[in-house]
Design a protein around this motif. Structure first.
Motif, mmCIF file in Angstrom:
data_model
loop_
_atom_site.group_PDB
_atom_site.id
_atom_site.type_symbol
_atom_site.label_atom_id
_atom_site.label_comp_id
_atom_site.label_asym_id
_atom_site.label_seq_id
_atom_site.Cartn_x
_atom_site.Cartn_y
_atom_site.Cartn_z
ATOM 1 N N LEU A 1 46.387 43.512 42.696
ATOM 2 C CA LEU A 1 45.541 44.068 41.634
ATOM 3 C C LEU A 1 45.570 43.196 40.390
ATOM 4 N N ILE A 2 46.735 42.684 40.058
ATOM 5 C CA ILE A 2 46.862 41.842 38.867
ATOM 6 C C ILE A 2 46.085 40.548 39.044
ATOM 7 N N VAL A 3 46.127 39.995 40.250
ATOM 8 C CA VAL A 3 45.360 38.778 40.524
ATOM 9 C C VAL A 3 43.864 39.048 40.365
ATOM 10 N N LYS A 4 43.398 40.195 40.876
ATOM 11 C CA LYS A 4 41.974 40.578 40.695
ATOM 12 C C LYS A 4 41.651 40.716 39.214
ATOM 13 N N PHE A 5 42.550 41.352 38.485
ATOM 14 C CA PHE A 5 42.342 41.627 37.071
ATOM 15 C C PHE A 5 42.254 40.334 36.252
ATOM 16 N N LEU A 6 43.067 39.352 36.604
ATOM 17 C CA LEU A 6 43.096 38.105 35.823
ATOM 18 C C LEU A 6 41.905 37.205 36.098
ATOM 19 N N LYS A 7 41.198 37.421 37.195
ATOM 20 C CA LYS A 7 40.040 36.569 37.511
ATOM 21 C C LYS A 7 38.820 36.951 36.734
#
Length: 110
Positions: free
Chosen positions: A104-110
């Motif tokens: 989720l954090i990876v999705k959020f940072l993109k």
């Protein structure tokens, strides 16, 4: 020393959630909004349906540890995020939950 990186006030939670910007999976929901500070802040919410007070506090401690391991609180982005635990989190192991939060954090940072 007061920790500025934690969101605790109910009106701050409501303000972030009302913006309706979120990512979710089976274990977590992350609401986010841009802030005017030079650091990110986070809040954790665990509903009463997930267990008694002892279990909810355990879940919050685990989420805090996941945040420390993955985000390291030294990010240079200025967002407020709210992490809400879901029922599926109780069925998964700590490692599985950590992987799901990281996704989720990876999705959020993109």
């Amino acid at each position: 020393m007061k920790n500025k990186k934690i969101i605790k006030k109910n009106f701050e939670f409501q303000e972030i959630i009302s913006k309706q910007e979120f990512y979710r999976n089976s274990s977590f929901v992350i609401y986010y909004t841009k802030n005017d500070k030079e650091y990110f802040r986070y809040g954790i919410s665990v509903g009463k349906k997930l267990g008694n007070a002892v279990m909810r506090n355990k879940i919050k401690r685990q989420i805090r540890m996941m945040i420390q391991n993955q985000i390291k609180t030294s990010f240079e982005f200025s967002y407020d995020i709210i992490i809400i635990a879901r029922n599926r989190m109780m069925q998964n192991s700590f490692d599985q939950n950590q992987k799901e939060l990281k996704k989720l954090i990876v999705k959020f940072l993109k």
